[in-house]
Design a protein around this motif. Structure first.
Motif, short mmCIF file in Angstrom:
data_model
loop_
_atom_site.label_atom_id
_atom_site.label_comp_id
_atom_site.label_asym_id
_atom_site.label_seq_id
_atom_site.Cartn_x
_atom_site.Cartn_y
_atom_site.Cartn_z
N SER A 185 33.27 -31.30 -47.24
CA SER A 185 31.85 -31.60 -47.31
C SER A 185 31.35 -32.21 -46.00
O SER A 185 32.11 -32.36 -45.04
CB SER A 185 31.59 -32.57 -48.46
N ALA A 186 30.08 -32.56 -46.00
CA ALA A 186 29.43 -33.24 -44.88
C ALA A 186 28.17 -33.90 -45.43
O ALA A 186 27.72 -33.57 -46.52
CB ALA A 186 29.08 -32.24 -43.78
N TYR A 187 27.63 -34.83 -44.67
CA TYR A 187 26.34 -35.39 -45.05
C TYR A 187 25.55 -35.77 -43.81
O TYR A 187 26.10 -35.99 -42.73
CB TYR A 187 26.48 -36.56 -46.02
N ILE A 188 24.23 -35.82 -43.99
CA ILE A 188 23.31 -36.14 -42.91
C ILE A 188 22.46 -37.32 -43.37
O ILE A 188 21.98 -37.34 -44.50
CB ILE A 188 22.41 -34.94 -42.57
N THR A 189 22.27 -38.29 -42.48
CA THR A 189 21.38 -39.41 -42.75
C THR A 189 20.17 -39.29 -41.85
O THR A 189 20.32 -39.08 -40.64
CB THR A 189 22.10 -40.75 -42.52
N VAL A 190 18.98 -39.39 -42.43
CA VAL A 190 17.72 -39.30 -41.69
C VAL A 190 17.13 -40.70 -41.61
O VAL A 190 16.92 -41.34 -42.64
CB VAL A 190 16.74 -38.34 -42.39
N TYR A 191 16.85 -41.16 -40.39
CA TYR A 191 16.23 -42.46 -40.16
C TYR A 191 14.80 -42.23 -39.68
O TYR A 191 14.60 -41.76 -38.56
CB TYR A 191 17.01 -43.26 -39.12
N PRO A 192 13.81 -42.55 -40.51
CA PRO A 192 12.42 -42.34 -40.09
C PRO A 192 11.96 -43.42 -39.12
O PRO A 192 12.58 -44.48 -39.01
CB PRO A 192 11.64 -42.42 -41.40
N PRO A 193 10.85 -43.19 -38.43
CA PRO A 193 10.31 -44.21 -37.53
C PRO A 193 9.69 -45.37 -38.33
O PRO A 193 9.47 -45.25 -39.54
CB PRO A 193 9.25 -43.46 -36.73
N PRO A 194 9.37 -46.48 -37.66
CA PRO A 194 8.70 -47.59 -38.36
C PRO A 194 7.39 -47.11 -38.98
O PRO A 194 6.70 -46.26 -38.43
CB PRO A 194 8.43 -48.59 -37.24
N GLY A 195 7.07 -47.63 -40.14
CA GLY A 195 5.86 -47.25 -40.86
C GLY A 195 6.12 -46.27 -41.99
O GLY A 195 5.23 -46.01 -42.80
N ALA A 196 7.33 -45.74 -42.08
CA ALA A 196 7.66 -44.83 -43.19
C ALA A 196 7.82 -45.64 -44.46
O ALA A 196 8.14 -46.83 -44.42
CB ALA A 196 8.93 -44.05 -42.88
N LEU A 197 7.62 -45.00 -45.60
CA LEU A 197 7.72 -45.69 -46.89
C LEU A 197 9.12 -45.64 -47.48
O LEU A 197 9.31 -45.97 -48.64
CB LEU A 197 6.70 -45.12 -47.86
N TYR A 198 10.10 -45.20 -46.71
CA TYR A 198 11.49 -45.28 -47.13
C TYR A 198 12.30 -45.73 -45.92
O TYR A 198 11.91 -45.54 -44.78
CB TYR A 198 12.01 -43.94 -47.68
N ASN A 199 13.43 -46.39 -46.18
CA ASN A 199 14.26 -46.93 -45.10
C ASN A 199 15.09 -45.84 -44.44
O ASN A 199 15.22 -45.81 -43.22
CB ASN A 199 15.18 -48.02 -45.63
N TYR A 200 15.71 -44.99 -45.24
CA TYR A 200 16.48 -43.86 -44.74
C TYR A 200 16.74 -42.91 -45.89
O TYR A 200 16.52 -43.24 -47.06
CB TYR A 200 17.80 -44.30 -44.07
N ALA A 259 28.01 -37.21 -35.22
CA ALA A 259 27.01 -37.24 -34.16
C ALA A 259 25.81 -38.08 -34.59
O ALA A 259 25.43 -38.09 -35.76
CB ALA A 259 26.55 -35.83 -33.82
N ASP A 260 25.21 -38.78 -33.63
CA ASP A 260 23.94 -39.47 -33.80
C ASP A 260 22.97 -38.83 -32.82
O ASP A 260 23.20 -38.86 -31.61
CB ASP A 260 24.08 -40.96 -33.51
N VAL A 261 21.89 -38.23 -33.35
CA VAL A 261 20.99 -37.43 -32.53
C VAL A 261 19.55 -37.88 -32.77
O VAL A 261 19.09 -37.93 -33.91
CB VAL A 261 21.10 -35.93 -32.89
N PRO A 262 18.80 -38.21 -31.70
CA PRO A 262 17.37 -38.45 -31.88
C PRO A 262 16.66 -37.10 -31.96
O PRO A 262 16.96 -36.19 -31.21
CB PRO A 262 16.98 -39.21 -30.60
N LEU A 263 15.75 -36.98 -32.91
CA LEU A 263 15.02 -35.72 -33.11
C LEU A 263 13.56 -36.07 -33.28
O LEU A 263 13.14 -36.48 -34.36
CB LEU A 263 15.57 -34.99 -34.33
N GLY A 264 12.79 -35.96 -32.21
CA GLY A 264 11.41 -36.43 -32.23
C GLY A 264 11.44 -37.94 -32.37
O GLY A 264 12.21 -38.63 -31.70
#
Length: 150
Positions: A102-117, A84-89
């Motif tokens: 197993s499973a894994y989750i990738t977090v994509y922050p908005p522009p301006g964050a100091l990490y890419n993902y 699943a790809d889910v927008p959260l805020g």
């Protein structure tokens, strides 16, 4: 806009919720909070380590857990079990199940964050950023640790 969602995680669920500052992932023995410039770990934190590519242009910060992150027994919000790809805020979450192990989750922050993902697996979390970022750890009361990027 989605505020709370759950993903199938090992024997339970991980609950992801939007906060005023970012995203919180809640496990039964661990809480991870992702902000624009920091990650707060509360629970089974063991340590962190950095890896910079030989050219020095990319850096990965590994946050090691003392024990695997276990799922909570009761899900909240919409429940996803496969992929699943889910927008959260203002953040984006991508969930991938590697059944049955197993499973894994990738977090994509908005522009301006100091990490890419960031990628979260049962044993560790990894922050991917540019090579010149400095990383600091701040221990707070109890079992709360802040990993700060500058």
């Amino acid at each position: 806009m989605v505020r709370v969602v759950s993903f199938k995680w090992l024997e339970g669920y991980v609950v992801a919720e939007a906060t005023s500052d970012g995203v919180r992932l809640r496990f039964s023995n661990l809480i991870l909070e992702f902000g624009l410039r920091e990650v707060v770990v509360e629970g089974v934190f063991e340590g962190y380590r950095e890896y910079t590519t030989p050219r020095g242009d990319r850096k990965t910060v590994y946050i090691d857990f003392a024990f695997p992150a276990r799922g909570v027994p009761e899900p909240r919000g919409g429940v996803y079990a496969g992929r699943a790809d889910v927008p959260l805020g203002s953040y984006g979450l991508s969930y991938t199940s590697l059944e049955p192990s197993s499973a894994y989750i990738t977090v994509y922050p908005p522009p301006g964050a100091l990490y890419n993902y960031a990628t979260i697996s049962p044993d560790l979390a990894a922050l991917f950023t540019i090579g010149r970022r400095q990383v600091y750890m701040l221990r707070e009361e109890g079992s709360r640790v802040r990993i700060i990027l500058v």
